[in-house]
Design a protein around this motif. Structure first.
Motif, PDB file in Angstrom:
ATOM      1  N   PRO A 137       0.820  -1.200   0.000  1.00 15.57           N
ATOM      2  CA  PRO A 137       0.000   0.000   0.000  1.00 15.57           C
ATOM      3  C   PRO A 137       0.861   1.261   0.000  1.00 15.57           C
ATOM      4  O   PRO A 137       1.982   1.252   0.514  1.00 15.57           O
ATOM      5  N   ARG A 138       0.345   2.271  -0.593  1.00 16.49           N
ATOM      6  CA  ARG A 138       1.036   3.552  -0.635  1.00 16.49           C
ATOM      7  C   ARG A 138       1.170   4.106   0.774  1.00 16.49           C
ATOM      8  O   ARG A 138       0.276   3.962   1.599  1.00 16.49           O
ATOM      9  N   SER A 139       2.267   4.759   1.041  1.00 15.77           N
ATOM     10  CA  SER A 139       2.494   5.364   2.355  1.00 15.77           C
ATOM     11  C   SER A 139       2.745   6.857   2.189  1.00 15.77           C
ATOM     12  O   SER A 139       3.437   7.290   1.263  1.00 15.77           O
ATOM     13  N   TRP A 140       2.185   7.622   3.104  1.00 17.12           N
ATOM     14  CA  TRP A 140       2.397   9.068   3.088  1.00 17.12           C
ATOM     15  C   TRP A 140       3.433   9.511   4.125  1.00 17.12           C
ATOM     16  O   TRP A 140       3.692  10.701   4.286  1.00 17.12           O
ATOM     17  N   VAL A 141       4.019   8.557   4.831  1.00 22.37           N
ATOM     18  CA  VAL A 141       5.031   8.883   5.830  1.00 22.37           C
ATOM     19  C   VAL A 141       6.215   9.554   5.124  1.00 22.37           C
ATOM     20  O   VAL A 141       6.798   8.990   4.206  1.00 22.37           O
ATOM     21  N   ASN A 142       6.539  10.746   5.532  1.00 18.54           N
ATOM     22  CA  ASN A 142       7.638  11.545   4.981  1.00 18.54           C
ATOM     23  C   ASN A 142       7.503  11.844   3.490  1.00 18.54           C
ATOM     24  O   ASN A 142       8.479  12.189   2.842  1.00 18.54           O
ATOM     25  N   ALA A 143       6.328  11.719   2.924  1.00 21.91           N
ATOM     26  CA  ALA A 143       6.146  11.969   1.493  1.00 21.91           C
ATOM     27  C   ALA A 143       5.904  13.445   1.196  1.00 21.91           C
ATOM     28  O   ALA A 143       6.159  13.899   0.085  1.00 21.91           O
ATOM     29  N   THR A 144       5.418  14.189   2.156  1.00 26.10           N
ATOM     30  CA  THR A 144       5.082  15.589   1.931  1.00 26.10           C
ATOM     31  C   THR A 144       6.040  16.488   2.701  1.00 26.10           C
ATOM     32  O   THR A 144       6.262  16.299   3.899  1.00 26.10           O
ATOM     33  N   ASP A 145       6.579  17.469   2.005  1.00 25.49           N
ATOM     34  CA  ASP A 145       7.410  18.486   2.649  1.00 25.49           C
ATOM     35  C   ASP A 145       6.449  19.422   3.375  1.00 25.49           C
ATOM     36  O   ASP A 145       5.714  20.176   2.745  1.00 25.49           O
ATOM     37  N   GLU A 146       6.451  19.366   4.698  1.00 27.07           N
ATOM     38  CA  GLU A 146       5.480  20.112   5.500  1.00 27.07           C
ATOM     39  C   GLU A 146       5.613  21.618   5.330  1.00 27.07           C
ATOM     40  O   GLU A 146       4.600  22.331   5.281  1.00 27.07           O
ATOM     41  N   GLN A 147       6.845  22.137   5.221  1.00 29.77           N
ATOM     42  CA  GLN A 147       7.021  23.577   5.020  1.00 29.77           C
ATOM     43  C   GLN A 147       6.443  24.009   3.685  1.00 29.77           C
ATOM     44  O   GLN A 147       5.759  25.025   3.583  1.00 29.77           O
ATOM     45  N   GLU A 148       6.717  23.238   2.658  1.00 31.54           N
ATOM     46  CA  GLU A 148       6.188  23.553   1.331  1.00 31.54           C
ATOM     47  C   GLU A 148       4.658  23.474   1.332  1.00 31.54           C
ATOM     48  O   GLU A 148       3.980  24.332   0.771  1.00 31.54           O
ATOM     49  N   TRP A 149       4.120  22.463   1.988  1.00 30.35           N
ATOM     50  CA  TRP A 149       2.664  22.297   2.093  1.00 30.35           C
ATOM     51  C   TRP A 149       2.029  23.498   2.794  1.00 30.35           C
ATOM     52  O   TRP A 149       1.067  24.075   2.306  1.00 30.35           O
ATOM     53  N   ASN A 150       2.575  23.863   3.945  1.00 30.28           N
ATOM     54  CA  ASN A 150       2.022  24.976   4.714  1.00 30.28           C
ATOM     55  C   ASN A 150       2.091  26.287   3.932  1.00 30.28           C
ATOM     56  O   ASN A 150       1.157  27.092   3.970  1.00 30.28           O
ATOM     57  N   ALA A 151       3.174  26.513   3.223  1.00 26.81           N
ATOM     58  CA  ALA A 151       3.306  27.721   2.396  1.00 26.81           C
ATOM     59  C   ALA A 151       2.270  27.717   1.278  1.00 26.81           C
ATOM     60  O   ALA A 151       1.660  28.748   0.968  1.00 26.81           O
ATOM     61  N   TRP A 152       2.094  26.582   0.648  1.00 28.65           N
ATOM     62  CA  TRP A 152       1.117  26.476  -0.450  1.00 28.65           C
ATOM     63  C   TRP A 152      -0.303  26.752   0.055  1.00 28.65           C
ATOM     64  O   TRP A 152      -1.057  27.493  -0.561  1.00 28.65           O
ATOM     65  N   VAL A 153      -0.663  26.151   1.194  1.00 29.01           N
ATOM     66  CA  VAL A 153      -1.994  26.353   1.752  1.00 29.01           C
ATOM     67  C   VAL A 153      -2.198  27.832   2.100  1.00 29.01           C
ATOM     68  O   VAL A 153      -3.238  28.413   1.796  1.00 29.01           O
ATOM     69  N   ALA A 154      -1.193  28.462   2.733  1.00 25.25           N
ATOM     70  CA  ALA A 154      -1.301  29.872   3.114  1.00 25.25           C
ATOM     71  C   ALA A 154      -1.446  30.767   1.889  1.00 25.25           C
ATOM     72  O   ALA A 154      -2.257  31.694   1.873  1.00 25.25           O
ATOM     73  N   GLN A 155      -0.688  30.477   0.842  1.00 29.20           N
ATOM     74  CA  GLN A 155      -0.739  31.285  -0.374  1.00 29.20           C
ATOM     75  C   GLN A 155      -2.049  31.068  -1.136  1.00 29.20           C
ATOM     76  O   GLN A 155      -2.632  32.008  -1.649  1.00 29.20           O
ATOM     77  N   THR A 156      -2.519  29.845  -1.192  1.00 33.82           N
ATOM     78  CA  THR A 156      -3.720  29.514  -1.954  1.00 33.82           C
ATOM     79  C   THR A 156      -4.935  30.216  -1.392  1.00 33.82           C
ATOM     80  O   THR A 156      -5.822  30.627  -2.133  1.00 33.82           O
ATOM     81  N   HIS A 157      -4.998  30.361  -0.086  1.00 30.75           N
ATOM     82  CA  HIS A 157      -6.192  30.930   0.541  1.00 30.75           C
ATOM     83  C   HIS A 157      -6.000  32.380   1.005  1.00 30.75           C
ATOM     84  O   HIS A 157      -6.853  32.901   1.704  1.00 30.75           O
ATOM     85  N   ALA A 158      -4.903  32.973   0.601  1.00 33.42           N
ATOM     86  CA  ALA A 158      -4.690  34.383   0.940  1.00 33.42           C
ATOM     87  C   ALA A 158      -5.508  35.242  -0.034  1.00 33.42           C
ATOM     88  O   ALA A 158      -5.534  35.002  -1.227  1.00 33.42           O
ATOM     89  N   HIS A 159      -6.142  36.247   0.502  1.00 28.98           N
ATOM     90  CA  HIS A 159      -6.960  37.113  -0.357  1.00 28.98           C
ATOM     91  C   HIS A 159      -6.364  38.479  -0.433  1.00 28.98           C
ATOM     92  O   HIS A 159      -6.058  39.190   0.343  1.00 28.98           O
TER      93      HIS A 159
END
Length: 159
Positions: A137-159
């Protein structure tokens, strides 16, 4: 009732009988047709055991009734998450389609859904026609760069 009212009542009844039953009218309760759903990820252990047994009975009936080859639904179907979800969805749709409160259109609808599900069934159980081939099965452990994710989420929803 007078003669005119009698005549009108008979005519109304006669017209209804000639038209036949309304295929979109449901007799019985206001409950949803079928009324059974299974969310495998949220079942308690006790509920899961009952649902697994019911699903197994249906899968065994379904594969015999519709001559589904082992290459589509292998004997190890229950070890394949995507196949379990697909078969479960077909089972629940089958329950609803053949519920006594159905108007009569459910059976053809179920067969149309079955036709659409065929390719998904084949993909979900692929590779296990003779023996079970374990898939990792696919694993998400250490698959996502958390800093990059958090920056993307903040930028995507910034108005």
């Amino acid at each position: 009732m007078n003669e005119r009212e009698d005549y009108d009542a008979v005519q109304h009844l006669s017209n209804e009988m000639a038209a036949g039953p309304d295929p979109y009218a449901r007799a019985g309760s206001a409950d949803a047709i079928g009324g059974h759903t299974v969310n495998w990820s949220r079942l308690s252990d006790d509920s899961a055991q009952t649902e697994w047994i019911r699903l197994r009975e249906w899968v065994e009936w379904f594969t015999v009734r519709y001559t589904v080859p082992v290459s589509v639904v292998p004997n190890c179907w229950w070890k394949h998450g995507a196949l379990v979800e697909e078969l479960s969805a077909l089972w629940i749709a089958h329950l609803a389609a053949f519920d006594t409160s159905d108007t009569g259109l459910g059976a053809i609808g179920w067969h149309e859904r079955l036709a659409l599900a065929q390719s998904r069934l084949q993909r979900a159980g692929a590779g296990c026609a003779s023996t079970h081939n374990e898939t990792r099965p696919r694993s998400w452990v250490n698959a996502t760069d958390e800093q990059e994710w958090n920056a993307w989420v903040a930028q995507t929803h910034a108005h």
